[in-house]
Scaffold this motif. Structure first.
Motif, PDB file in Angstrom:
ATOM      1  N   THR A  61       0.809  -1.223   0.000  1.00  7.06           N
ATOM      2  CA  THR A  61       0.000   0.000   0.000  1.00  7.06           C
ATOM      3  C   THR A  61       0.839   1.269   0.000  1.00  7.06           C
ATOM      4  N   GLY A  62       2.016   1.220   0.566  1.00  2.30           N
ATOM      5  CA  GLY A  62       2.886   2.380   0.545  1.00  2.30           C
ATOM      6  C   GLY A  62       2.387   3.520   1.414  1.00  2.30           C
ATOM      7  N   ASP A  63       2.894   4.697   1.119  1.00  2.00           N
ATOM      8  CA  ASP A  63       2.596   5.877   1.921  1.00  2.00           C
ATOM      9  C   ASP A  63       2.325   7.063   1.006  1.00  2.00           C
ATOM     10  N   PRO A  64       1.106   7.606   1.068  1.00  2.00           N
ATOM     11  CA  PRO A  64       0.838   8.784   0.243  1.00  2.00           C
ATOM     12  C   PRO A  64       1.570  10.031   0.734  1.00  2.00           C
ATOM     13  N   GLY A  65       2.050  10.004   1.977  1.00  2.00           N
ATOM     14  CA  GLY A  65       2.792  11.139   2.514  1.00  2.00           C
ATOM     15  C   GLY A  65       1.891  12.317   2.829  1.00  2.00           C
ATOM     16  N   GLU A  66       2.516  13.423   3.178  1.00  2.00           N
ATOM     17  CA  GLU A  66       1.777  14.652   3.462  1.00  2.00           C
ATOM     18  C   GLU A  66       1.467  15.359   2.145  1.00  2.00           C
ATOM     19  N   PRO A  67       0.227  15.779   1.947  1.00  2.94           N
ATOM     20  CA  PRO A  67      -0.120  16.419   0.678  1.00  2.94           C
ATOM     21  C   PRO A  67       0.335  17.876   0.614  1.00  2.94           C
ATOM     22  N   GLN A  68       0.520  18.338  -0.596  1.00  2.00           N
ATOM     23  CA  GLN A  68       0.603  19.770  -0.857  1.00  2.00           C
ATOM     24  C   GLN A  68      -0.849  20.224  -1.022  1.00  2.00           C
ATOM     25  N   ILE A  69      -1.229  21.325  -0.422  1.00  2.00           N
ATOM     26  CA  ILE A  69      -2.628  21.729  -0.412  1.00  2.00           C
ATOM     27  C   ILE A  69      -2.812  23.018  -1.200  1.00  2.00           C
ATOM     28  N   ASP A  70      -3.752  22.976  -2.155  1.00  2.00           N
ATOM     29  CA  ASP A  70      -4.216  24.173  -2.850  1.00  2.00           C
ATOM     30  C   ASP A  70      -5.512  24.580  -2.159  1.00  2.00           C
ATOM     31  N   LEU A  71      -5.713  25.880  -1.952  1.00  2.00           N
ATOM     32  CA  LEU A  71      -6.837  26.312  -1.117  1.00  2.00           C
ATOM     33  C   LEU A  71      -8.098  26.739  -1.856  1.00  2.00           C
ATOM     34  N   SER A  72      -8.058  27.108  -3.099  1.00  2.00           N
ATOM     35  CA  SER A  72      -9.275  27.641  -3.705  1.00  2.00           C
ATOM     36  C   SER A  72      -9.497  27.041  -5.081  1.00  2.00           C
ATOM     37  N   PRO A  73     -10.286  26.018  -5.206  1.00  2.00           N
ATOM     38  CA  PRO A  73     -10.935  25.217  -4.165  1.00  2.00           C
ATOM     39  C   PRO A  73      -9.920  24.272  -3.518  1.00  2.00           C
ATOM     40  N   PRO A  74     -10.242  23.732  -2.345  1.00  2.00           N
ATOM     41  CA  PRO A  74      -9.302  22.834  -1.666  1.00  2.00           C
ATOM     42  C   PRO A  74      -8.967  21.611  -2.529  1.00  2.00           C
ATOM     43  N   SER A  75      -7.687  21.343  -2.639  1.00  2.00           N
ATOM     44  CA  SER A  75      -7.222  20.180  -3.378  1.00  2.00           C
ATOM     45  C   SER A  75      -5.981  19.648  -2.672  1.00  2.00           C
ATOM     46  N   TYR A  76      -5.968  18.360  -2.402  1.00  2.00           N
ATOM     47  CA  TYR A  76      -4.863  17.698  -1.709  1.00  2.00           C
ATOM     48  C   TYR A  76      -4.066  16.921  -2.757  1.00  2.00           C
ATOM     49  N   ASN A  77      -2.827  17.315  -2.955  1.00  2.00           N
ATOM     50  CA  ASN A  77      -1.978  16.757  -4.007  1.00  2.00           C
ATOM     51  C   ASN A  77      -0.947  15.814  -3.396  1.00  2.00           C
TER      52      ASN A  77
END
Length: 147
Positions: free
Chosen positions: A47-63
């Motif tokens: 399964t691995g690790d998605p890690g901590e996302p980079q976040i875009d705020l408008s609209p919210p998006s977790y990368n």
């Protein structure tokens, strides 16, 4: 299912298509790797690790840059050494990834690390299988880190 789970199962399907004869395990919790590598090879998808996302705020998006480990094992067969059999398997996985870098639009991009190879020692084996650990890196975004 969540985007994370969809990506994991799509990668398992990609491996199944790239290596139609190999035993592909993982992601269902019920399969333990066999003690013996089948003649057609074996791949374990973790399964691995998605890690901590980079976040875009408008609209919210977790990368995410999800690092998904694969354990690939090749065995001497069909006139190939175990190293050659493993190499054929790794090239097929690489070609499968290159053919669909977005998993049909599920990801922004798929990439892989180089393979770290080693012999796999098992009892009673005359020619030890050769193993490789690689990471598939799946870049994807989701509007909710739990979805």
């Amino acid at each position: 299912m969540s985007k994370r789970t969809d990506v994991l199962f799509a990668i398992k399907q990609l491996i199944n298509l790239a290596l139609p004869g190999a035993k592909v395990l993982g992601l269902d919790g019920a399969e333990a790797p066999p003690a013996v590598v089948p003649a057609t090879g074996m791949v374990v998808v973790r399964t691995g690790d998605p890690g901590e996302p980079q976040i875009d705020l408008s609209p919210p998006s977790y990368n995410y840059e999800h690092r998904i480990p694969l354990e690939v094992s090749g065995l001497k067969s069909g006139g190939l050494t175990s190293e050659e059999a493993l190499d054929v398997m790794l090239m097929a996985i690489g070609e499968g990834i290159a053919a669909d870098r977005t998993l049909g639009g599920l990801c922004d991009w798929l990439d892989t690390t180089s393979a770290a190879t080693e012999d796999i020692y098992a009892e009673g084996g005359s020619q030890p299988p050769r193993g490789a650990d690689i990471m598939i890196i799946a870049s994807y975004s989701t509007p909710n880190p739990l979805a």
